[in-house]
Structure formats: structure tokens, C-alpha cells
Design a protein around this motif. Structure first.
Motif, PDB file in Angstrom:
ATOM      1  N   GLY A   3      -4.604  -2.271 -14.928  1.00  0.00           N
ATOM      2  CA  GLY A   3      -4.869  -3.080 -13.742  1.00  0.00           C
ATOM      3  C   GLY A   3      -4.423  -2.409 -12.460  1.00  0.00           C
ATOM      4  O   GLY A   3      -4.085  -1.218 -12.426  1.00  0.00           O
ATOM      5  N   LYS A   4      -4.384  -3.203 -11.396  1.00  0.00           N
ATOM      6  CA  LYS A   4      -4.035  -2.690 -10.070  1.00  0.00           C
ATOM      7  C   LYS A   4      -2.546  -2.327 -10.012  1.00  0.00           C
ATOM      8  O   LYS A   4      -1.701  -3.085 -10.473  1.00  0.00           O
ATOM      9  CB  LYS A   4      -4.355  -3.737  -9.007  1.00  0.00           C
ATOM     10  CG  LYS A   4      -4.211  -3.224  -7.586  1.00  0.00           C
ATOM     11  CD  LYS A   4      -4.696  -4.264  -6.569  1.00  0.00           C
ATOM     12  CE  LYS A   4      -4.507  -3.741  -5.161  1.00  0.00           C
ATOM     13  NZ  LYS A   4      -4.927  -4.733  -4.158  1.00  0.00           N
ATOM     14  N   ILE A   5      -2.256  -1.155  -9.423  1.00  0.00           N
ATOM     15  CA  ILE A   5      -0.856  -0.718  -9.305  1.00  0.00           C
ATOM     16  C   ILE A   5      -0.402  -0.584  -7.850  1.00  0.00           C
ATOM     17  O   ILE A   5       0.783  -0.411  -7.596  1.00  0.00           O
ATOM     18  CB  ILE A   5      -0.601   0.610 -10.046  1.00  0.00           C
ATOM     19  CG1 ILE A   5      -1.434   1.746  -9.462  1.00  0.00           C
ATOM     20  CG2 ILE A   5      -0.846   0.442 -11.544  1.00  0.00           C
ATOM     21  CD1 ILE A   5      -1.010   3.130  -9.906  1.00  0.00           C
ATOM     22  N   GLY A   6      -1.331  -0.654  -6.900  1.00  0.00           N
ATOM     23  CA  GLY A   6      -0.943  -0.542  -5.496  1.00  0.00           C
ATOM     24  C   GLY A   6      -2.143  -0.633  -4.586  1.00  0.00           C
ATOM     25  O   GLY A   6      -3.284  -0.578  -5.026  1.00  0.00           O
ATOM     26  N   GLY A   7      -1.842  -0.766  -3.298  1.00  0.00           N
ATOM     27  CA  GLY A   7      -2.942  -0.830  -2.337  1.00  0.00           C
ATOM     28  C   GLY A   7      -2.457  -1.052  -0.930  1.00  0.00           C
ATOM     29  O   GLY A   7      -1.263  -1.208  -0.679  1.00  0.00           O
ATOM     30  N   GLY A   8      -3.400  -1.046  -0.013  1.00  0.00           N
ATOM     31  CA  GLY A   8      -3.093  -1.265   1.392  1.00  0.00           C
ATOM     32  C   GLY A   8      -4.150  -0.649   2.286  1.00  0.00           C
ATOM     33  O   GLY A   8      -5.332  -0.653   1.958  1.00  0.00           O
ATOM     34  N   SER A   9      -3.689  -0.103   3.417  1.00  0.00           N
ATOM     35  CA  SER A   9      -4.618   0.492   4.375  1.00  0.00           C
ATOM     36  C   SER A   9      -4.180   1.907   4.726  1.00  0.00           C
ATOM     37  O   SER A   9      -2.999   2.259   4.621  1.00  0.00           O
ATOM     38  CB  SER A   9      -4.712  -0.360   5.640  1.00  0.00           C
ATOM     39  OG  SER A   9      -3.464  -0.411   6.296  1.00  0.00           O
ATOM     40  N   HIS A  10      -5.151   2.698   5.136  1.00  0.00           N
ATOM     41  CA  HIS A  10      -4.924   4.103   5.475  1.00  0.00           C
ATOM     42  C   HIS A  10      -5.779   4.455   6.678  1.00  0.00           C
ATOM     43  O   HIS A  10      -6.949   4.084   6.746  1.00  0.00           O
ATOM     44  CB  HIS A  10      -5.284   4.979   4.278  1.00  0.00           C
ATOM     45  CG  HIS A  10      -5.199   6.452   4.524  1.00  0.00           C
ATOM     46  ND1 HIS A  10      -4.187   7.034   5.243  1.00  0.00           N
ATOM     47  CD2 HIS A  10      -6.016   7.459   4.147  1.00  0.00           C
ATOM     48  CE1 HIS A  10      -4.386   8.346   5.288  1.00  0.00           C
ATOM     49  NE2 HIS A  10      -5.496   8.617   4.634  1.00  0.00           N
TER      50      HIS A  10
END
Length: 129
Positions: free
Chosen positions: A102-109
Motif C-alpha cells: 500500500g501507500k507509504i508516503g506522499g505530498g507535494s514537490h
């Protein structure tokens, strides 16, 4: 043509080389946060590279991400990016990282479009001082 909505995807396998222990971001044999961030940057820049003018590239200027779950050695990790904003030379991406569970991280760049030779010359000039 560079347009909002361009998507990218890159994947790697977690190895000793990109572990927290080896990269110095911790003491465990898990996927390192700096490695996740590098994968996010790579996914973003590669997704827009074909749409840039000849001789131009992008440089990373801002990251706002979380690393929410550990990933062990041997597991596949991938990042998905989407270009969400274009403001002149400034590009904003949504980024998310996943492993096989599943998802392990995220955000904006955020990245900026630069003329490669001029940017490199500016950096090289610092070494002459």
C-alpha cells in the motif's frame, strides 16, 4: 506541450544501498526516507522532461512529504506523480509512494524549469572562488 495532468511512474527495489542504515538516515534495514524523496524527484522530473524546450531541465526546489510506513529489503517500491500546477517556470507536482502492501508516503514537490548549461555554469562558478 507542458500541461497540467502529466503523470509519471518510476519503480525500484529496496536494497541495502537504499536502506536507512546505509544512507545514514537511521539504523534499520528499511527503505530510507532520502531514497523515497529521490524517487519522488526522479518521477517528477522524468515525467515532464519530454515536454521541455531543447536544452532545458528542471531542478527541485521544495518538498513537503511524509514517510508513513516502513518497507523491508527486497520489496518493490514505486512513485506516482502528477503535474498539478504550472506558474511560469515553476511546476508543482502531487507525489505518492507505494510498496507492495500500500501507500507509504506522499505530498507535494516543486521544481523550476532552467536552461541546463546556464544553470550548470552558475554552479561551477562557485568552485572558482
Amino acid at each position: 506541450m507542458l500541461t497540467v495532468g502529466i503523470k509519471g511512474k518510476e519503480e525500484i527495489v529496496v536494497t541495502d544501498a537504499n536502506s536507512a542504515k546505509t544512507m545514514g538516515s537511521g539504523t534499520l534495514d528499511v527503505f530510507a526516507t532520502p531514497a523515497m524523496i529521490a524517487l519522488m524527484e526522479k518521477t517528477a522530473w522524468k515525467s515532464v522532461a519530454p515536454y521541455l524546450e531543447e536544452g532545458c531541465g528542471t531542478v527541485g526546489t521544495l518538498l513537503n512529504v511524509t514517510h508513513d510506513a516502513p518497507t523491508p529489503l527486497g520489496m518493490k517500491v514505486w512513485c506516482e506523480s502528477e503535474l498539478t500546477e504550472i506558474d511560469g517556470r515553476r511546476l508543482v507536482f502531487s507525489v505518492a509512494a507505494f510498496d507492495e502492501t500500500g501507500k507509504i508516503g506522499g505530498g507535494s514537490h516543486e521544481r523550476f524549469i532552467v536552461p541546463n548549461e546556464k544553470f550548470q555554469a552558475k554552479a561551477d562558478k562557485k568552485a572558482q572562488k
